[in-house]
Design a protein around this motif. Structure first.
Motif, PDB file in Angstrom:
ATOM      1  N   PRO A 101       0.788  -1.232   0.000  1.00  0.00           N
ATOM      2  CA  PRO A 101       0.000   0.000   0.000  1.00  0.00           C
ATOM      3  C   PRO A 101       0.821   1.283   0.000  1.00  0.00           C
ATOM      4  CG  PRO A 101       0.047  -0.942   2.200  1.00  0.00           C
ATOM      5  CD  PRO A 101       0.770  -1.914   1.307  1.00  0.00           C
ATOM      6  N   LEU A 102       2.138   1.188   0.318  1.00  0.00           N
ATOM      7  CA  LEU A 102       2.961   2.386   0.469  1.00  0.00           C
ATOM      8  C   LEU A 102       4.275   2.255  -0.286  1.00  0.00           C
ATOM      9  CD1 LEU A 102       2.631   2.866   4.341  1.00  0.00           C
ATOM     10  CD2 LEU A 102       1.353   4.100   2.589  1.00  0.00           C
ATOM     11  N   LYS A 103       4.790   3.414  -0.724  1.00  0.00           N
ATOM     12  CA  LYS A 103       6.113   3.436  -1.351  1.00  0.00           C
ATOM     13  C   LYS A 103       7.173   2.917  -0.383  1.00  0.00           C
ATOM     14  CE  LYS A 103       5.498   7.800  -2.634  1.00  0.00           C
ATOM     15  NZ  LYS A 103       5.763   9.155  -3.172  1.00  0.00           N
ATOM     16  N   LEU A 104       7.038   3.247   0.892  1.00  0.00           N
ATOM     17  CA  LEU A 104       8.015   2.802   1.880  1.00  0.00           C
ATOM     18  C   LEU A 104       8.082   1.282   1.965  1.00  0.00           C
ATOM     19  CD1 LEU A 104       7.481   5.314   4.837  1.00  0.00           C
ATOM     20  CD2 LEU A 104       9.556   5.044   3.483  1.00  0.00           C
ATOM     21  N   LEU A 105       6.919   0.634   1.921  1.00  0.00           N
ATOM     22  CA  LEU A 105       6.891  -0.822   1.994  1.00  0.00           C
ATOM     23  C   LEU A 105       7.483  -1.445   0.736  1.00  0.00           C
ATOM     24  CD1 LEU A 105       3.393  -1.410   3.643  1.00  0.00           C
ATOM     25  CD2 LEU A 105       5.608  -2.075   4.589  1.00  0.00           C
ATOM     26  N   ALA A 106       7.125  -0.898  -0.423  1.00  0.00           N
ATOM     27  CA  ALA A 106       7.689  -1.410  -1.676  1.00  0.00           C
ATOM     28  C   ALA A 106       9.207  -1.252  -1.674  1.00  0.00           C
ATOM     29  CB  ALA A 106       7.069  -0.679  -2.867  1.00  0.00           C
ATOM     30  N   HIS A 107       9.678  -0.097  -1.186  1.00  0.00           N
ATOM     31  CA  HIS A 107      11.122   0.151  -1.148  1.00  0.00           C
ATOM     32  C   HIS A 107      11.814  -0.803  -0.176  1.00  0.00           C
ATOM     33  CE1 HIS A 107      14.952   2.285  -0.613  1.00  0.00           C
ATOM     34  NE2 HIS A 107      14.700   2.839  -1.793  1.00  0.00           N
ATOM     35  N   GLU A 108      11.166  -1.110   0.946  1.00  0.00           N
ATOM     36  CA  GLU A 108      11.749  -2.033   1.927  1.00  0.00           C
ATOM     37  C   GLU A 108      11.939  -3.426   1.312  1.00  0.00           C
ATOM     38  OE1 GLU A 108      10.587  -4.233   6.143  1.00  0.00           O
ATOM     39  OE2 GLU A 108       9.466  -2.447   5.528  1.00  0.00           O
ATOM     40  N   ILE A 109      10.928  -3.936   0.580  1.00  0.00           N
ATOM     41  CA  ILE A 109      11.032  -5.260  -0.042  1.00  0.00           C
ATOM     42  C   ILE A 109      12.048  -5.234  -1.178  1.00  0.00           C
ATOM     43  CG2 ILE A 109       9.759  -7.080  -1.230  1.00  0.00           C
ATOM     44  CD1 ILE A 109       9.051  -6.639   1.766  1.00  0.00           C
ATOM     45  N   PHE A 110      12.091  -4.140  -1.930  1.00  0.00           N
ATOM     46  CA  PHE A 110      13.097  -3.956  -2.982  1.00  0.00           C
ATOM     47  C   PHE A 110      14.504  -4.067  -2.391  1.00  0.00           C
ATOM     48  CE2 PHE A 110      15.880  -0.490  -4.624  1.00  0.00           C
ATOM     49  CZ  PHE A 110      16.188  -1.010  -5.882  1.00  0.00           C
ATOM     50  N   GLN A 111      14.727  -3.372  -1.270  1.00  0.00           N
ATOM     51  CA  GLN A 111      16.035  -3.378  -0.624  1.00  0.00           C
ATOM     52  C   GLN A 111      16.357  -4.756  -0.058  1.00  0.00           C
ATOM     53  OE1 GLN A 111      17.610  -0.101  -0.541  1.00  0.00           O
ATOM     54  NE2 GLN A 111      19.403  -1.435  -0.351  1.00  0.00           N
ATOM     55  N   LYS A 112      15.372  -5.347   0.623  1.00  0.00           N
ATOM     56  CA  LYS A 112      15.579  -6.651   1.249  1.00  0.00           C
ATOM     57  C   LYS A 112      15.886  -7.720   0.205  1.00  0.00           C
ATOM     58  CE  LYS A 112      12.987  -7.443   4.750  1.00  0.00           C
ATOM     59  NZ  LYS A 112      11.824  -7.714   5.629  1.00  0.00           N
ATOM     60  N   SER A 113      15.212  -7.683  -0.935  1.00  0.00           N
ATOM     61  CA  SER A 113      15.428  -8.674  -1.990  1.00  0.00           C
ATOM     62  C   SER A 113      16.836  -8.572  -2.564  1.00  0.00           C
ATOM     63  CB  SER A 113      14.398  -8.492  -3.112  1.00  0.00           C
ATOM     64  OG  SER A 113      13.091  -8.691  -2.637  1.00  0.00           O
ATOM     65  N   ASN A 114      17.235  -7.363  -2.907  1.00  0.00           N
ATOM     66  CA  ASN A 114      18.561  -7.179  -3.497  1.00  0.00           C
ATOM     67  C   ASN A 114      19.671  -7.468  -2.497  1.00  0.00           C
ATOM     68  OD1 ASN A 114      18.144  -6.229  -6.379  1.00  0.00           O
ATOM     69  ND2 ASN A 114      16.827  -4.775  -5.309  1.00  0.00           N
ATOM     70  N   ASP A 115      19.447  -7.170  -1.218  1.00  0.00           N
ATOM     71  CA  ASP A 115      20.425  -7.512  -0.182  1.00  0.00           C
ATOM     72  C   ASP A 115      20.584  -9.024  -0.048  1.00  0.00           C
ATOM     73  OD1 ASP A 115      20.836  -4.850   0.302  1.00  0.00           O
ATOM     74  OD2 ASP A 115      19.628  -4.774   2.139  1.00  0.00           O
ATOM     75  N   ALA A 116      19.503  -9.768  -0.391  1.00  0.00           N
ATOM     76  CA  ALA A 116      19.531 -11.236  -0.326  1.00  0.00           C
ATOM     77  C   ALA A 116      19.982 -11.846  -1.654  1.00  0.00           C
ATOM     78  CB  ALA A 116      18.151 -11.754   0.058  1.00  0.00           C
ATOM     79  N   ASN A 117      20.535 -10.994  -2.527  1.00  0.00           N
ATOM     80  CA  ASN A 117      21.009 -11.440  -3.852  1.00  0.00           C
ATOM     81  C   ASN A 117      19.889 -11.998  -4.725  1.00  0.00           C
ATOM     82  OD1 ASN A 117      23.785 -10.766  -3.422  1.00  0.00           O
ATOM     83  ND2 ASN A 117      23.977 -12.608  -2.133  1.00  0.00           N
ATOM     84  N   VAL A 118      18.686 -11.463  -4.530  1.00  0.00           N
ATOM     85  CA  VAL A 118      17.551 -11.768  -5.406  1.00  0.00           C
ATOM     86  C   VAL A 118      17.260 -10.491  -6.188  1.00  0.00           C
ATOM     87  CG1 VAL A 118      15.127 -12.462  -5.538  1.00  0.00           C
ATOM     88  CG2 VAL A 118      16.610 -13.443  -3.766  1.00  0.00           C
ATOM     89  N   PRO A 119      17.714 -10.415  -7.457  1.00  0.00           N
ATOM     90  CA  PRO A 119      17.512  -9.168  -8.222  1.00  0.00           C
ATOM     91  C   PRO A 119      16.032  -8.779  -8.275  1.00  0.00           C
ATOM     92  CG  PRO A 119      19.003 -10.636  -9.385  1.00  0.00           C
ATOM     93  CD  PRO A 119      18.438 -11.432  -8.242  1.00  0.00           C
ATOM     94  N   CYS A 120      15.756  -7.546  -7.865  1.00  0.00           N
ATOM     95  CA  CYS A 120      14.367  -7.089  -7.749  1.00  0.00           C
ATOM     96  C   CYS A 120      14.280  -5.637  -8.195  1.00  0.00           C
ATOM     97  CB  CYS A 120      13.891  -7.233  -6.302  1.00  0.00           C
ATOM     98  SG  CYS A 120      12.193  -6.694  -5.999  1.00  0.00           S
ATOM     99  N   ASP A 121      13.308  -5.325  -9.056  1.00  0.00           N
ATOM    100  CA  ASP A 121      13.063  -3.948  -9.500  1.00  0.00           C
ATOM    101  C   ASP A 121      12.092  -3.270  -8.543  1.00  0.00           C
ATOM    102  OD1 ASP A 121      14.656  -4.469 -11.687  1.00  0.00           O
ATOM    103  OD2 ASP A 121      12.979  -4.880 -13.039  1.00  0.00           O
ATOM    104  N   LEU A 122      12.075  -1.952  -8.593  1.00  0.00           N
ATOM    105  CA  LEU A 122      11.120  -1.149  -7.816  1.00  0.00           C
ATOM    106  C   LEU A 122      10.248  -0.367  -8.779  1.00  0.00           C
ATOM    107  CD1 LEU A 122      10.156   0.101  -5.062  1.00  0.00           C
ATOM    108  CD2 LEU A 122      11.908   1.869  -5.423  1.00  0.00           C
ATOM    109  N   VAL A 123       8.934  -0.450  -8.592  1.00  0.00           N
ATOM    110  CA  VAL A 123       7.996   0.288  -9.448  1.00  0.00           C
ATOM    111  C   VAL A 123       6.960   0.977  -8.566  1.00  0.00           C
ATOM    112  CG1 VAL A 123       6.274   0.153 -11.285  1.00  0.00           C
ATOM    113  CG2 VAL A 123       8.279  -1.338 -11.371  1.00  0.00           C
ATOM    114  N   THR A 124       6.965   2.303  -8.569  1.00  0.00           N
ATOM    115  CA  THR A 124       5.901   3.080  -7.918  1.00  0.00           C
ATOM    116  C   THR A 124       5.336   4.046  -8.957  1.00  0.00           C
ATOM    117  OG1 THR A 124       7.265   4.938  -7.171  1.00  0.00           O
ATOM    118  CG2 THR A 124       7.235   2.974  -5.771  1.00  0.00           C
ATOM    119  N   GLY A 125       4.348   4.807  -8.565  1.00  0.00           N
ATOM    120  CA  GLY A 125       3.768   5.757  -9.509  1.00  0.00           C
ATOM    121  C   GLY A 125       4.749   6.796  -9.993  1.00  0.00           C
TER     122      GLY A 125
END
Length: 643
Positions: A101-125
Motif C-alpha cells: 500500500p505504500l512506497k516505503l513498503l515497496a522500497h523495503e522489499i526492494f532493498q531486502k530482496s537485493n540484499d539477499a542477492n535476489v535481483p528485484c526492481d522497484l515500481v511506484t507511480g
C-alpha cells in the motif's frame, strides 16, 4: 442547453427519484423540454447499461482465469510474522511480485530482496529502479499496488494489507490485484476479518483459499493507567496524534522539558520519515521519544516500548465522500497499538495506554471488540469503459460521464464502487482546458491532495501547458517553484516545502505517463532529494519553527486544519464535501489567484475562515462570482469590507 448539461440534470432528477426526494412525474416536463437531446441518449441506454455492468469483475482478467492459481491467506495481527512468511516464499521463487500500500513498503522489499542477492526492481507511480545496470527487467519486482501488472506471469505474488480492499478510495487496487494477477501462487496478507470475503471472491473464480493463521510474536499489554502528564514519559514512548496541530503542540511541550523527540506525520516525504525513524531507533541518539500520526501504522520499523493515544477520535472520509470525525475503529486501534514491542527490537513486550484518564476505558473497549468482517471489495471504472461511454455521449463532460456511469452501474453484494469525488474534483477543475479524453482521464487520476492549493494550481498549469503541446521542462519547474529553496524559518514555510515536494512527485508521476511532455525526470528527482534534505533540517528544528510561527504578529494557530481535534470533541459529525460544478469552476479560477489559501473553505458558512481570502478581493470578479453562486451574501461581503 448543451447535452452535457441535460445529462447532468437528468442524472440529478433520477438520483432524487431513487432517494425518494423526487417523483417519476418530474421526468415528463423534463422530457418535453429536452426531447431533442435526450432521446439519442435513451436510444443508447442499453449499451450504456452493458458498459457499466460491474457484476462479473473476474471476467475482466482472462489471463488470470486461464490458469489455476493457488491462494494462500496469511492471517494475523500486527507483529505476527504473517508478511515475513509470505516474503520468504517470494524470495525463494523464480519470479515474483510484491504489491504493497505504500512506497516505503515497496522500497523495503526492494532493498531486502537485493540484499539477499535476489535481483528485484522497484515500481511506484513516480519511480522505476532497475536491479540490473542495463535496465533489463528483473524476475522480481516490488511495487505499490496500483502499479502491479496483470499481464506479466509470475511464480509468486504477495498482496499485502488485503483488508484495504474495503477502502472507500483505493479498494479497487486490491480487488484488481486479487482477481487479476497472473501468478501460480497468490499470497495474501492481512487481518482475519478479510478471510470470508476473499474466500467468497475466489469461489467465483473457482479457486480455493488456504488459510494460515498467525499469533502475535510478543505480548501487548493495555495499561490500567493513563499517562496524564508529559512528565511521565519514558524512553521508547510514542505519542499518537490525529491532528498536525497536536503534533506541533505535543512536540514543543516535550522539548520544553529538555527531551528530544522525533516527529513523523503523513505529509512528510518518505526520506524524512525514514530519517526520523532512524533517529528514534538509534540507541546512541539522545532522541528517545516519538510523536507521530497513524502514519506509523504501516511501512516503518520502529522500536517502540509504549504507544500513547493522545486522542481516540480522528477525521475520516466515508463511502459517500463525506468527512466525519469519529472514534477510531478497532482495526485502526489494533494497527497502531500493535507497533509497540516489535519482535526483534530491544523491547520484548509492548504497552498501550492513553494520554487522558477518561479515554482509557473506551480504548480498552475498542481493543477488546472483534474487528467487523470485511463485507465488500472496491471497484473503479476503467479508462476503456469511460471511453466507450464518451462514444455514446460525446458532448458530456468527464465529470458527468463518471456520474452517469456510477448511476447506471450494477454491482453484486460482494462489491461496491469506490468514491470518485477526488477524480470528479480534478475533472471539473481542468474541464475548461482542451485535452483529449485519455489525457484528461490520466490527469484526473493524478495522486494529489486537493486541500493543497499550490499543488492544485500546479496541476492546472501542467494541464494548460500540456494542452498547448509545450513540454514542461526542468527550467520551467524551477521558475514555478522558485527553486532553489532555503531551509524553513517557520511552520508555514515547512508546510510549503512539503507542498513543493508533492509538486515534484506530481511531475515524476506524469513523466512516466507522458515522457515527451515531462522530459526532465532525472533532474527533478535530483532536486527532490535535495528538498528532502532541506525538509529534514526543518523537522529536526520543528520546535524552533513552532516558536517562530507563534511569535509572528497575528498568528493564532500553527496550521489551519479541517478537523481541529480537541480531546473533548468526541461527537461524530458529518461535514459535506461535495463540490458542484459551479463551486469547482470557482475553485479552478480562484485557486490560481495570489494569496488564496483555503479555497474550499469558501463553501462553508464560517465567516472567520473567509476573511483574509475575500477581503483582498473586495468586489472583484471572484467576489461577484461567489455572490452569483450563492456562496457569499451581500451582508457577509459588507462585514468583510468593514474589517
Amino acid at each position: 442547453m448543451e447535452s452535457s448539461s441535460v445529462s447532468a440534470d437528468l442524472h440529478i432528477i433520477l438520483n432524487d427519484i431513487c432517494c425518494g426526494a423526487g417523483h417519476v412525474d418530474d421526468l415528463f416536463p423534463f422530457f418535453l423540454r429536452h426531447a431533442k437531446q435526450i432521446f439519442p441518449m435513451l436510444d443508447c441506454m442499453d449499451d450504456l447499461r452493458k458498459i457499466s455492468d460491474l457484476r462479473l469483475p473476474p471476467n475482466w482478467y482472462p489471463d488470470a482465469r486461464a490458469i489455476q492459481r493457488k491462494i494462500i491467506f496469511h492471517a494475523g495481527p500486527t507483529n505476527s510474522g504473517k508478511t515475513y512468511h509470505a516474503i520468504q516464499r517470494f524470495l525463494s521463487a523464480k519470479s515474483g511480485v510484491y504489491c504493497g500500500p505504500l512506497k516505503l513498503l515497496a522500497h523495503e522489499i526492494f532493498q531486502k530482496s537485493n540484499d539477499a542477492n535476489v535481483p528485484c526492481d522497484l515500481v511506484t507511480g513516480e519511480e522505476r529502479v532497475f536491479a540490473n545496470e542495463d535496465a533489463r527487467q528483473a524476475p522480481h519486482v516490488a511495487c505499490t499496488i496500483e502499479m502491479c501488472s496483470t499481464n506479466t506471469p509470475y511464480e509468486v505474488a504477495v498482496i499485502d494489507e488485503i483488508q484495504m480492499i474495503r477502502d472507500p478510495a483505493r479498494g479497487w487496487a486490491w480487488t484488481r490485484a486479487l482477481l487479476g494477477l497472473c501468478a501460480e501462487e497468490i499470497h495474501v496478507c492481512g487481518e482475519p476479518a478479510a478471510i470470508d470475503l476473499v474466500t467468497e471472491l475466489m469461489y467465483t473464480t473457482g479457486e480455493e483459499v488456504e488459510v494460515r493463521n498467525y499469533k502475535r510474536l510478543t505480548p501487548l499489554t493495555v495499561l490500567d493507567y493513563a499517562l496524564e502528564s508529559l512528565d511521565n514519559l519514558r524512553p521508547g514512548d510514542c505519542i499518537v496524534c490525529f491532528s498536525k496541530n497536536d503534533i506541533y503542540s505535543v512536540s514543543r511541550q516535550i522539548e520544553a522539558r529538555g527531551l528530544e523527540c522525533a516527529v513523523i506525520y503523513g505529509s512528510l516525504p518518505p526520506g524524512t520519515k525514514l530519517e526520523q525513524a532512524k533517529k528514534f531507533n538509534d540507541p546512541d541518539d539522545p532522541c528517545k521519544i516519538l510523536v507521530a500520526t497513524d502514519a506509523i501504522g504501516m511501512g516503518l520499523n520502529l522500536c517502540i516500548r509504549r504507544i500513547i493515544f493522545n486522542s481516540i477520535v480522528k477525521p475520516t472520509v466515508n463511502e459517500k465522500g463525506e468527512k466525519e470525525i469519529d472514534t477510531i475503529t478497532t482495526s485502526q486501534a489494533l494497527q497502531i497499538a500493535g507497533r509497540a514491542g516489535r519482535f526483534g527490537s530491544s523491547f520484548k513486550q509492548g504497552e498501550v495506554t492513553t494520554m487522558h484518564r477518561e479515554d482509557l476505558v473506551q480504548l480498552k473497549e475498542i481493543l477488546s471488540d472483534a474487528v467487523p468482517p470485511v463485507k465488500a471489495a472496491g471497484l473503479h471504472p476503467t479508462p476503456e469503459q469511460i471511453e466507450m461511454f464518451a462514444y455514446h455521449l460525446p458532448d458530456a463532460t468527464l465529470s458527468n460521464l463518471i456520474d452517469i456511469f456510477v448511476s447506471l452501474s450494477q454491482v453484486d453484494g460482494m462489491y461496491f464502487v469506490c468514491n470518485i469525488d477526488d477524480f470528479k474534483f480534478l475533472a471539473d477543475m481542468i474541464q475548461h482546458i482542451p485535452l483529449n479524453l485519455r489525457s484528461r482521464y490520466v490527469f484526473c487520476t493524478a495522486p494529489l491532495n486537493r486541500k493543497e492549493p499550490f499543488v492544485c494550481t500546479t496541476l492546472l498549469k501542467f494541464a494548460r501547458q500540456f494542452s498547448r503541446n509545450e513540454p514542461l521542462t526542468f527550467d520551467w519547474l524551477c521558475r514555478h517553484t522558485k527553486w532553489p529553496l532555503a531551509a524553513p524559518k517557520n511552520i508555514k514555510e515547512l508546510v510549503h516545502l512539503e507542498a513543493v515536494h508533492d509538486v515534484f512527485d506530481l511531475y515524476l508521476w506524469l513523466s512516466y505517463r507522458f515522457m515527451d511532455m515531462f522530459p526532465d525526470a532525472v533532474l527533478v528527482r535530483d532536486i527532490q532529494k535535495k528538498l528532502d534534505d532541506i525538509i529534514q533540517i526543518g523537522v529536526c528544528n520543528i520546535t524552533k519553527l513552532i516558536r517562530a510561527s507563534q511569535s509572528a504578529p497575528g498568528t493564532t494557530e500553527v496550521v489551519s486544519e479541517d478537523f481541529p481535534l480537541s480531546r473533548t470533541q468526541k461527537d461524530a459529525r458529518v461535514v459535506s464535501d461535495h463540490h458542484g460544478a459551479a463551486s469547482t469552476e470557482a475553485l479552478s479560477i480562484a485557486v490560481e489567484a495570489a494569496g488564496l489559501k483555503r479555497v474550499k473553505n469558501l463553501r462553508s458558512s464560517r465567516l472567520g475562515s473567509r476573511q483574509e481570502d475575500l477581503k483582498s478581493y473586495g468586489r472583484g470578479s471572484l467576489a461577484n462570482r461567489l455572490l452569483r453562486e450563492g456562496l457569499l451574501t451581500q451582508e457577509m461581503l459588507r462585514q468583510l469590507e468593514s474589517l
